[in-house]
Design an enzyme around this catalytic site. Structure first.
Site, PDB file in Angstrom:
ATOM      1  CB  SER A   1      -0.906  -0.005   1.234  1.00 28.14           C
ATOM      2  OG  SER A   1      -1.722   1.146   1.269  1.00 28.14           O
TER       3      SER A   1
ATOM      4  CE  LYS B   1      -4.830  -0.037   0.351  1.00 30.18           C
ATOM      5  NZ  LYS B   1      -5.673  -0.497   1.478  1.00 30.18           N
TER       6      LYS B   1
ATOM      7  CE  LYS C   1      -4.250   3.771   2.445  1.00 31.98           C
ATOM      8  NZ  LYS C   1      -5.428   3.179   3.121  1.00 31.98           N
TER       9      LYS C   1
ATOM     10  CG  ASP D   1      -8.114   2.518   0.807  1.00 29.81           C
ATOM     11  OD1 ASP D   1      -9.306   2.837   0.926  1.00 29.81           O
ATOM     12  OD2 ASP D   1      -7.405   2.151   1.768  1.00 29.81           O
TER      13      ASP D   1
ATOM     14  CD  GLU E   1      -9.573  -0.756   0.859  1.00 32.36           C
ATOM     15  OE1 GLU E   1      -9.588  -1.123   2.055  1.00 32.36           O
ATOM     16  OE2 GLU E   1      -8.544  -0.771   0.159  1.00 32.36           O
TER      17      GLU E   1
ATOM     18  CG  ASP F   1     -11.250  -0.849   5.257  1.00 38.40           C
ATOM     19  OD1 ASP F   1     -11.519  -1.385   6.349  1.00 38.40           O
ATOM     20  OD2 ASP F   1     -10.164  -0.284   5.060  1.00 38.40           O
TER      21      ASP F   1
ATOM     22  CE  LYS G   1      -7.820  -2.354   6.857  1.00 41.43           C
ATOM     23  NZ  LYS G   1      -7.895  -0.873   6.826  1.00 41.43           N
TER      24      LYS G   1
ATOM     25  N   GLY H   1      -4.594  -4.042   6.019  1.00 40.49           N
ATOM     26  CA  GLY H   1      -3.501  -3.806   6.956  1.00 40.49           C
ATOM     27  C   GLY H   1      -3.628  -2.463   7.650  1.00 40.49           C
TER      28      GLY H   1
END
Length: 368
Positions: free
Chosen positions: A135, A161, A163, A188, A213, A238, A262, A290
């Site tokens: 990430s 991934k 952000k 995400d 996400e 999420d 998670k 994570g």
């Protein structure tokens, strides 16, 4: 098992590099390490709450409070039969899933050590190694993001991934896709958008992403249904999924096509397994998210991700992705096939570097 005492370590660990999301920038990662003593054994857990209430309302401060003043009195000097017994005992505490999960993880570690079984065996995992990705936080520019992605791809990560947030979304994702046409790529948002942004984000559909996400508010499963209808790219939830019940809501509403599991967000590994099983029954693929975990939480995530319905790479990454020195003696290493071995030792399968733990500790509380 008779619980004799609990020690809470509020720690702060410097990150190898800053990590920025739509809700803030971290240079040091805080969390709470939970240490439970029982019958000559010590179980370790990690409460993944951090300093600020960005990911959710919990912080290291609130978690220390809940663990010390509410969870500990329910189990100290008590015979806790198993993790479901623990969940029943703490069921009167509304919310505070991260705090509950930290304590439950320590109980799993104790159970494994007592029975001589790994966490993977206790959970019913089927893989000895799991596929992982990396990430990447928000960078200074789209170009620097593409360079950062190139660095991780060169290290062997086969899934990336990134952000995103308003103003740093389509251009950033397009830059990485242009550099890597065949890379498994996902984005995400950490709840940074509203339905008003959906049309502007539509170009993401042309980038062959694995998933988008948590684009919308964490408490809004219904609007995610409307968002998903506008996109061919799978939406993944999420922050919205805080219990197996919420996973059922999302499945029945068709609010997403993938769920990020998670254990911390769900209130414990037991709840994560329930969510995994529910999603498997409904052919909903899942993957392991994570929270910049230490070696304790990383070991737990690897065991969880060994379950059969974790069909997408997890945000687990190698230890050196985040920390020069961890609090466990074991460090997790990325293999050439973008996998990491699941610990095989009893319980979590890791041992503590007590000197490192002490050096990172901001506060220590013993409850007995």
């Amino acid at each position: 098992m008779k619980i004799e005492s609990i020690t809470l370590h509020h720690i702060s660990m410097p990150l190898v590099s800053p990590f920025e999301t739509s809700f803030g920038r971290e240079t040091d990662r805080q969390c709470v390490i939970v240490e439970i003593h029982s019958e000559g054994l010590i179980g370790y857990g990690e409460c993944v709450a951090t300093r600020d209430p960005g990911y959710n309302y919990e912080t290291t401060g609130t978690s220390m409070h809940i663990l010390r003043d509410f969870i500990a009195p329910l189990i100290i000097r008590q015979n806790v039969k198993n993790v479901l017994d623990f969940q029943q005992r703490v069921s009167g505490i509304r919310g505070h899933q991260l705090a509950k999960a930290g304590a439950e993880m320590a109980l799993w570690d104790l159970l494994g050590k007592r029975e001589g079984k790994s966490l993977r065996e206790l959970l019913g995992g089927v893989r000895e190694k799991v596929e992982v990705g990396v990430s990447i936080g928000i960078q200074e520019s789209a170009q620097s993001l593409a360079r950062s992605a190139a660095e991780y791809v060169s290290q062997g990560y086969a899934r990336v991934k990134i952000k995103i947030k308003p103003g740093r979304d389509v251009e950033d994702a397009s830059a990485v896709r242009k550099e890597f046409p065949n890379l498994r790529l996902q984005v995400d948002a950490n709840s940074a958008y509203s339905m008003d942004d959906a049309d502007r984000l539509k170009p993401l559909d042309d980038l062959n992403l694995l998933l988008i996400e948590q684009p919308l508010f964490e408490d809004d499963i219904w609007d995610h249904r409307k968002f998903q209808k506008k996109f061919t790219t799978p939406v993944c939830l999420d922050e919205s999924i805080v219990s197996p019940r919420h996973a059922r809501y999302a499945i029945e509403m068709q609010a997403c096509k993938i769920i990020n599991i998670k254990a911390g967000r769900l209130g414990g590994l037991s709840q994560a397994v329930m969510t995994h099983d529910l999603c498997r029954q409904h052919n909903m693929p899942v993957w392991c998210g994570g929270m910049l975990e230490t070696g304790i939480g990383r070991a737990s995530n690897l065991a969880l991700a060994s379950l059969p319905n974790f069909t997408l790479p997890g945000d687990i990454s190698a230890s050196d992705r985040y920390y020069k020195r961890d609090i466990t003696n074991e460090r997790f290493v990325l293999d050439a096939d973008s996998t990491i071995d699941v610990p095989a030792g009893a319980g979590l399968g890791v041992t503590m570097d007590d000197e490192a733990l002490k050096s990172y500790t901001l506060a220590k509380v013993i409850v007995n």
